[in-house]
Design a protein around this motif. Sequence first.
Motif, PDB file in Angstrom:
ATOM      1  N   LEU A 133      82.295  46.708  76.351  1.00 37.33           N
ATOM      2  CA  LEU A 133      80.851  46.831  76.157  1.00 37.33           C
ATOM      3  C   LEU A 133      80.184  45.463  76.016  1.00 37.33           C
ATOM      4  CD1 LEU A 133      80.633  49.918  73.776  1.00 37.33           C
ATOM      5  CD2 LEU A 133      79.869  49.777  76.148  1.00 37.33           C
ATOM      6  N   VAL A 134      80.836  44.557  75.306  1.00 31.41           N
ATOM      7  CA  VAL A 134      80.289  43.210  75.148  1.00 31.41           C
ATOM      8  C   VAL A 134      80.226  42.516  76.508  1.00 31.41           C
ATOM      9  CG1 VAL A 134      80.767  40.908  74.201  1.00 31.41           C
ATOM     10  CG2 VAL A 134      80.927  42.924  72.734  1.00 31.41           C
ATOM     11  N   LEU A 135      81.269  42.640  77.304  1.00 30.25           N
ATOM     12  CA  LEU A 135      81.278  42.011  78.626  1.00 30.25           C
ATOM     13  C   LEU A 135      80.191  42.580  79.526  1.00 30.25           C
ATOM     14  CD1 LEU A 135      85.092  41.649  79.302  1.00 30.25           C
ATOM     15  CD2 LEU A 135      83.449  39.847  78.811  1.00 30.25           C
ATOM     16  N   VAL A 136      80.003  43.891  79.509  1.00 31.81           N
ATOM     17  CA  VAL A 136      78.942  44.515  80.307  1.00 31.81           C
ATOM     18  C   VAL A 136      77.584  44.022  79.837  1.00 31.81           C
ATOM     19  CG1 VAL A 136      77.801  46.712  80.821  1.00 31.81           C
ATOM     20  CG2 VAL A 136      80.284  46.538  80.974  1.00 31.81           C
ATOM     21  N   TYR A 137      77.375  43.962  78.539  1.00 30.10           N
ATOM     22  CA  TYR A 137      76.108  43.481  77.994  1.00 30.10           C
ATOM     23  C   TYR A 137      75.841  42.040  78.439  1.00 30.10           C
ATOM     24  CZ  TYR A 137      72.803  41.486  74.698  1.00 30.10           C
ATOM     25  OH  TYR A 137      71.748  40.816  74.147  1.00 30.10           O
ATOM     26  N   LEU A 138      76.850  41.170  78.290  1.00 29.57           N
ATOM     27  CA  LEU A 138      76.670  39.769  78.663  1.00 29.57           C
ATOM     28  C   LEU A 138      76.429  39.617  80.164  1.00 29.57           C
ATOM     29  CD1 LEU A 138      79.342  38.032  76.420  1.00 29.57           C
ATOM     30  CD2 LEU A 138      76.846  37.975  76.165  1.00 29.57           C
ATOM     31  N   TYR A 139      77.117  40.436  80.971  1.00 31.09           N
ATOM     32  CA  TYR A 139      76.906  40.376  82.421  1.00 31.09           C
ATOM     33  C   TYR A 139      75.470  40.762  82.762  1.00 31.09           C
ATOM     34  CZ  TYR A 139      76.976  41.492  87.341  1.00 31.09           C
ATOM     35  OH  TYR A 139      76.678  41.554  88.673  1.00 31.09           O
ATOM     36  N   ASN A 148      72.946  38.085  81.709  1.00 30.76           N
ATOM     37  CA  ASN A 148      72.996  36.852  82.502  1.00 30.76           C
ATOM     38  C   ASN A 148      73.185  37.129  83.990  1.00 30.76           C
ATOM     39  OD1 ASN A 148      72.874  35.002  80.248  1.00 30.76           O
ATOM     40  ND2 ASN A 148      74.897  35.791  79.719  1.00 30.76           N
ATOM     41  N   ASN A 149      72.781  38.287  84.444  1.00 30.90           N
ATOM     42  CA  ASN A 149      73.007  38.702  85.819  1.00 30.90           C
ATOM     43  C   ASN A 149      72.436  37.703  86.819  1.00 30.90           C
ATOM     44  OD1 ASN A 149      73.701  40.174  88.005  1.00 30.90           O
ATOM     45  ND2 ASN A 149      72.295  41.859  87.652  1.00 30.90           N
ATOM     46  N   THR A 150      71.240  37.205  86.590  1.00 30.29           N
ATOM     47  CA  THR A 150      70.614  36.265  87.518  1.00 30.29           C
ATOM     48  C   THR A 150      71.413  34.977  87.602  1.00 30.29           C
ATOM     49  OG1 THR A 150      68.544  37.124  86.617  1.00 30.29           O
ATOM     50  CG2 THR A 150      68.375  35.364  88.186  1.00 30.29           C
ATOM     51  N   LYS A 151      71.837  34.458  86.459  1.00 30.92           N
ATOM     52  CA  LYS A 151      72.619  33.221  86.444  1.00 30.92           C
ATOM     53  C   LYS A 151      73.957  33.410  87.133  1.00 30.92           C
ATOM     54  CE  LYS A 151      70.689  31.613  82.077  1.00 30.92           C
ATOM     55  NZ  LYS A 151      70.989  31.339  80.668  1.00 30.92           N
ATOM     56  N   ILE A 152      74.587  34.551  86.887  1.00 31.22           N
ATOM     57  CA  ILE A 152      75.897  34.830  87.491  1.00 31.22           C
ATOM     58  C   ILE A 152      75.760  34.940  89.005  1.00 31.22           C
ATOM     59  CG2 ILE A 152      77.738  36.555  87.681  1.00 31.22           C
ATOM     60  CD1 ILE A 152      77.277  37.100  84.662  1.00 31.22           C
ATOM     61  N   ASN A 153      74.746  35.644  89.464  1.00 30.75           N
ATOM     62  CA  ASN A 153      74.550  35.788  90.911  1.00 30.75           C
ATOM     63  C   ASN A 153      74.239  34.442  91.561  1.00 30.75           C
ATOM     64  OD1 ASN A 153      75.030  38.511  90.805  1.00 30.75           O
ATOM     65  ND2 ASN A 153      72.879  39.077  90.714  1.00 30.75           N
ATOM     66  N   ARG A 154      73.435  33.608  90.903  1.00 36.09           N
ATOM     67  CA  ARG A 154      73.123  32.287  91.437  1.00 36.09           C
ATOM     68  C   ARG A 154      74.385  31.428  91.514  1.00 36.09           C
ATOM     69  NH1 ARG A 154      69.973  29.757  87.552  1.00 36.09           N
ATOM     70  NH2 ARG A 154      68.578  31.513  87.736  1.00 36.09           N
TER      71      ARG A 154
END
Length: 80
Positions: free
Chosen positions: A18-24, A27-33
């Motif tokens: 759950l923590v990993l899903v929340y963090l993803y 920060n989805n925009t940063k991760i995709n960039r």
Amino acid sequence: MASDSTIKGFAAGAAAALVLVYLYKKNNTKINRFAKNAVNSVPGNLYPLKCMSDAKLEELKENIEDVLSEREAKKENKKG
């Protein structure tokens, strides 16, 4: 029935997921960039053939032909 440590282990794993899903998601925009930049930074063509001199191209061609002939010889040895 499941032991107490099994239940605690499952709860810890579920909480971590759950923590990993929340963090993803946070920060989805940063991760995709980051992922897009990582893919774009890998050169698509490791051998810039257009920039190579004729001598280098000829040497590369000979090396490829040598490798292909060695493979063909191995195939023939396995058959015969």
